[in-house]
Design an enzyme around this catalytic site. Structure first.
Site, short mmCIF file in Angstrom:
data_model
loop_
_atom_site.label_atom_id
_atom_site.label_comp_id
_atom_site.label_asym_id
_atom_site.label_seq_id
_atom_site.Cartn_x
_atom_site.Cartn_y
_atom_site.Cartn_z
N GLY A 1 7.29 11.40 -4.38
CA GLY A 1 7.73 10.49 -5.43
C GLY A 1 6.71 10.35 -6.54
CB THR B 1 -0.95 0.02 1.21
OG1 THR B 1 -0.17 0.09 2.41
CG2 THR B 1 -1.84 -1.20 1.24
CB SER C 1 2.13 7.54 -3.37
OG SER C 1 1.98 8.46 -4.45
CB CYS C 2 -2.41 9.00 -1.27
SG CYS C 2 -1.10 9.95 -0.47
CB THR C 3 0.43 12.28 -4.38
OG1 THR C 3 0.35 12.75 -3.03
CG2 THR C 3 0.50 13.47 -5.31
#
Length: 420
Positions: free
Chosen positions: A328, A238, A268-270
């Site tokens: 990232g 995750t 990642s979330c972004t």
């Protein structure tokens, strides 16, 4: 509507959606609000009297496991000029999920959560919520490091109450004698271990499981391979993967997953926020270059008060500062969209909010356009494209970050903030 939606989910593994929002396990008020929300994206409010006939028509069909959007059915039926009945139109529209075309219900798949922090608990809530049909993912076990006194009770309490996402919808009990948490009837074994090598999952009746590592401790193939033990078939991370670990942004590059791939990252979330709209814009307009500035909620990696941290600025108090840090996401775009040759740069500022981030995506496009054209296009993408489960769209002029807590979409286009 509620008993029909529940029965379709339990007995046939059919998830009923309305404009990409699941209606399973929703209350009367939630159903009405979801219908009312349609006016923000479709231009006019949708009534339950318009969608109910399509729901009733679905009950007469020999459906297999599927996701069916009754909002889209109602909209396309209104635009159809063939004079078909609702029943005939619905049967044609969902032909790929009925009769000889339908997918047979598969056996449930075991899932193990390695780690039970913020992400792990949210994943647990989702898995428990979606366990109704018995044909999907079944949360069988949670692996955590050994804690102190009343460890199990405290972990169950964190699942039961969440400062951001509110109360767990259902019942949770604890059986300390067997080290299990029972959530809405789902028995979840809590395994205490300090290292993957200490665990034999088959002892607990777990087989061919998907292990979801939400600790972030290992992010490369070598480290994550430690999880591939008896009982575990695949590992999902995750967080962004390193090296040759595939970073998968669902809706964008999930079709690149090879059947024999055992280790995957969800990025990642972004990355999940920017890649779907970036792909949509690149497909329609072409992208020459771009920059993403993410104003990001603080995370557990930062210090509550000023203290030593191995990173340059994250040691400063998270609730008191705007903290410039790296992201990232820009480099992760290349993994998720290898055909996009445009250079994408990025930076991030952590700010004192607990959830929801803004990603300001600035793109130089391959052709000229107008603000209205871009918004009409992105609205259509959020409703009708393969990215509709990833991209949401809002025209609310007073929307702020807390309004999106709990959203099931990875990216919400804020129409009012869009500039060309």
């Amino acid at each position: 509507m509620i008993p029909i939606i529940g029965k379709l989910h339990r007995e046939r593994d059919v998830t009923v959606l309305l404009h990409s929002r699941s209606l399973v396990n929703k209350s009367v008020v939630s159903l009405l609000k979801t219908h009312r929300f349609a006016r923000q994206i479709a231009g006019e409010e949708l009534s339950v009297t318009e969608t109910l006939p399509f729901l009733q028509a679905l009950t007469t069909l020999d459906l297999g496991p599927s996701q069916i959007d009754i909002g889209m059915l109602a909209a396309t039926y209104k635009a159809d000029d063939r004079g078909l009945s609702v029943e005939a139109f619905t049967a044609q529209a969902v032909a790929g999920a009925i009769g000889e075309n339908k997918i047979e219900c598969r056996e449930g798949r075991d899932v193990v959560l390695y780690g039970f922090g913020r992400i792990g608990r949210l994943v647990a809530r989702l898995l428990i919520e979606k366990a109704g049909s018995g044909n999907g993912l079944r949360l069988r076990a949670i692996v955590v490091r050994g804690g102190g006194e009343a460890d199990l009770v405290k972990r169950a309490s964190l699942l039961r109450r969440d400062s951001i996402h509110g109360q767990f919808q259902g019942t949770i009990t604890v059986d300390e004698a067997t080290s299990t948490i029972i959530a809405n009837g789902n028995t979840i074994k809590v395994i205490y271990a300090n290292d993957p090598s200490e665990i034999d999952y088959t002892v607990h009746g777990i087989k061919d499981a998907i292990l979801i590592d939400n600790t972030g401790k290992w992010r490369d193939r070598e480290g994550l391979s430690q999880h591939l033990r008896p009982g575990i078939d695949k590992v999902v991370l995750t967080a962004p993967g390193k090296g040759d670990v595939p970073n998968i942004v669902h809706g964008v590059n999930h079709d690149t997953i090879k059947p024999d791939e055992q280790i995957l990252s969800c990025a990642s979330c972004t990355t999940n926020a920017i890649v779907p709209p970036l792909k949509a814009m690149a497909d329609e307009y072409g992208v020459l270059r771009g920059h993403v500035e993410t104003v990001h909620s603080f995370t557990n990696d930062q210090n509550l008060l000023d203290n030593y941290h191995k990173a340059d600025r994250r040691g400063r108090s998270a609730p008191l500062n705007m903290v410039i840090t790296e992201t990232g996401a820009a480099s992760a775009v290349a993994k998720a969209l290898p055909d996009l040759k445009a250079p994408i740069t990025g930076s991030s500022i952590r700010v004192p909010v607990p959830d929801v981030s803004i990603a300001i995506l600035s793109l130089r496009l391959g052709r000229e356009t107008t603000r209205d054209e871009v918004l009409d296009y992105l609205r259509d993408v959020s409703l009708h494209s393969p990215l509709k489960r990833q991209i949401d769209f809002t025209t609310a002029p007073d929307a702020v970050s807390m309004d999106f807590v709990g959203s099931r979409h990875s990216s919400i286009v804020d129409a009012g903030a869009t500039k060309v």
